[in-house]
Design a protein around this motif. Structure first.
Motif, PDB file in Angstrom:
ATOM      1  N   UNK A   1     -87.794 -20.857 -43.754  1.00 36.77           N
ATOM      2  CA  UNK A   1     -86.558 -19.953 -43.458  1.00 36.77           C
ATOM      3  C   UNK A   1     -85.120 -20.797 -44.182  1.00 36.77           C
ATOM      4  N   UNK A   2     -84.289 -20.250 -44.205  1.00 36.47           N
ATOM      5  CA  UNK A   2     -82.997 -21.093 -44.643  1.00 36.47           C
ATOM      6  C   UNK A   2     -82.162 -21.141 -43.728  1.00 36.47           C
ATOM      7  N   UNK A   3     -81.999 -22.397 -43.060  1.00 36.80           N
ATOM      8  CA  UNK A   3     -81.297 -22.681 -41.828  1.00 36.80           C
ATOM      9  C   UNK A   3     -80.152 -23.630 -41.965  1.00 36.80           C
TER      10      UNK A   3
ATOM     11  N   UNK B   1     -80.343 -26.509 -57.996  1.00 37.39           N
ATOM     12  CA  UNK B   1     -80.057 -26.279 -56.492  1.00 37.39           C
ATOM     13  C   UNK B   1     -80.870 -25.070 -56.113  1.00 37.39           C
ATOM     14  N   UNK B   2     -80.954 -24.037 -57.033  1.00 33.95           N
ATOM     15  CA  UNK B   2     -82.015 -23.047 -56.716  1.00 33.95           C
ATOM     16  C   UNK B   2     -83.392 -23.404 -56.519  1.00 33.95           C
ATOM     17  N   UNK B   3     -83.952 -24.514 -57.113  1.00 31.37           N
ATOM     18  CA  UNK B   3     -85.265 -24.995 -56.955  1.00 31.37           C
ATOM     19  C   UNK B   3     -85.259 -25.743 -55.688  1.00 31.37           C
ATOM     20  N   UNK B   4     -84.072 -26.460 -55.450  1.00 35.10           N
ATOM     21  CA  UNK B   4     -84.002 -27.085 -53.932  1.00 35.10           C
ATOM     22  C   UNK B   4     -84.043 -26.096 -52.667  1.00 35.10           C
ATOM     23  N   UNK B   5     -83.379 -25.056 -53.012  1.00 35.39           N
ATOM     24  CA  UNK B   5     -83.460 -23.804 -51.922  1.00 35.39           C
ATOM     25  C   UNK B   5     -84.889 -23.434 -51.975  1.00 35.39           C
ATOM     26  N   UNK B   6     -85.412 -22.972 -52.955  1.00 30.96           N
ATOM     27  CA  UNK B   6     -86.888 -22.398 -52.984  1.00 30.96           C
ATOM     28  C   UNK B   6     -87.974 -23.389 -52.470  1.00 30.96           C
ATOM     29  N   UNK B   7     -87.756 -24.640 -52.748  1.00 31.25           N
ATOM     30  CA  UNK B   7     -88.721 -25.647 -52.190  1.00 31.25           C
ATOM     31  C   UNK B   7     -88.426 -25.605 -50.653  1.00 31.25           C
TER      32      UNK B   7
ATOM     33  N   UNK C   1     -76.702 -27.962 -44.984  1.00 24.80           N
ATOM     34  CA  UNK C   1     -75.961 -29.422 -45.075  1.00 24.80           C
ATOM     35  C   UNK C   1     -76.793 -30.164 -46.087  1.00 24.80           C
ATOM     36  N   UNK C   2     -78.153 -29.938 -46.422  1.00 23.58           N
ATOM     37  CA  UNK C   2     -78.711 -30.582 -47.671  1.00 23.58           C
ATOM     38  C   UNK C   2     -78.086 -30.248 -48.862  1.00 23.58           C
TER      39      UNK C   2
END
Length: 203
Positions: free
Chosen positions: A166-168, A153-159, A173-174
């Protein structure tokens, strides 16, 4: 460091006490932490329902059960959290179920915003990200840390951040969809790596 850890251990909650605290505050229209808003209260309400559901549905794998039951030394799993944190709501039920498998493990929760000195010792890329779990030995030395979310999940956020800048709301939702599909498996996989490295050190 040990003095800060010792001080934080004086104001901990069990998993059930933490859930009870969140619910009692929600009954007053409040959330944990000093910052109060309708959004934060709504997040807390959603997370309370989410944790209630996950407490019933999360399954711990046989491999994880075996590894956790193999831990012989007493340890404390100290987790920094807040009721409004979505990642905490997704991962705490998994962590609690794992901790319950071995009487040598004591799970203790503390509120981040009441323990900022502790939080600042265990930052993630310079940020006060939660949940943050600190594995302590019987003498309260910090052995390992985990958080704020599974490695995948950390990689998902970083990608996502690399692509969109931005982190929106779409990311939230994703991430929620990912957690729903993962069902706690990746958190267990991360803990297996933590546990196996600890056992290797003991040997």
């Amino acid at each position: 460091m040990k003095d800060i850890i010792k001080k934080s251990l004086e104001s901990t909650y069990t998993y059930q006490e933490y859930k009870d605290l969140v619910r009692s505050l929600l009954a007053e229209g409040k959330a944990t932490g000093p910052n109060q808003s309708e959004d934060i209260t709504n997040y807390s309400m959603l997370n309370d329902k989410r944790m209630k559901r996950l407490d019933k549905t999360i399954k711990i794998s046989d491999q994880t059960i075996s590894a956790i039951q193999n831990l012989k030394e007493p340890q404390t799993w100290l987790v920094l959290t807040e009721g409004w944190c979505g990642d905490a709501a997704q991962n705490l039920p998994v962590i609690n179920k794992m901790a319950e498998l071995n009487e040598n493990i004591e799970l203790k929760l503390v509120l981040r915003d009441e323990n900022l000195e502790l939080m600042d010792l265990f930052l993630t890329n310079g940020g006060q990200s939660i949940p943050k779990l600190i594995v302590l030995d019987k003498d309260h030395n910090a052995l390992k840390t985990w958080g704020p979310r599974p490695a995948i999940a950390t990689k998902l956020v970083a990608d996502y951040k690399a692509t969109h800048g931005v982190l929106d709301a779409q990311l939230k939702e994703d991430l929620q969809v990912w957690y729903n599909k993962d069902k706690g498996k990746s958190t267990q996989d991360d803990f297996l790596k933590l546990i196996n490295s600890s056992i290797a050190q003991e040997v």
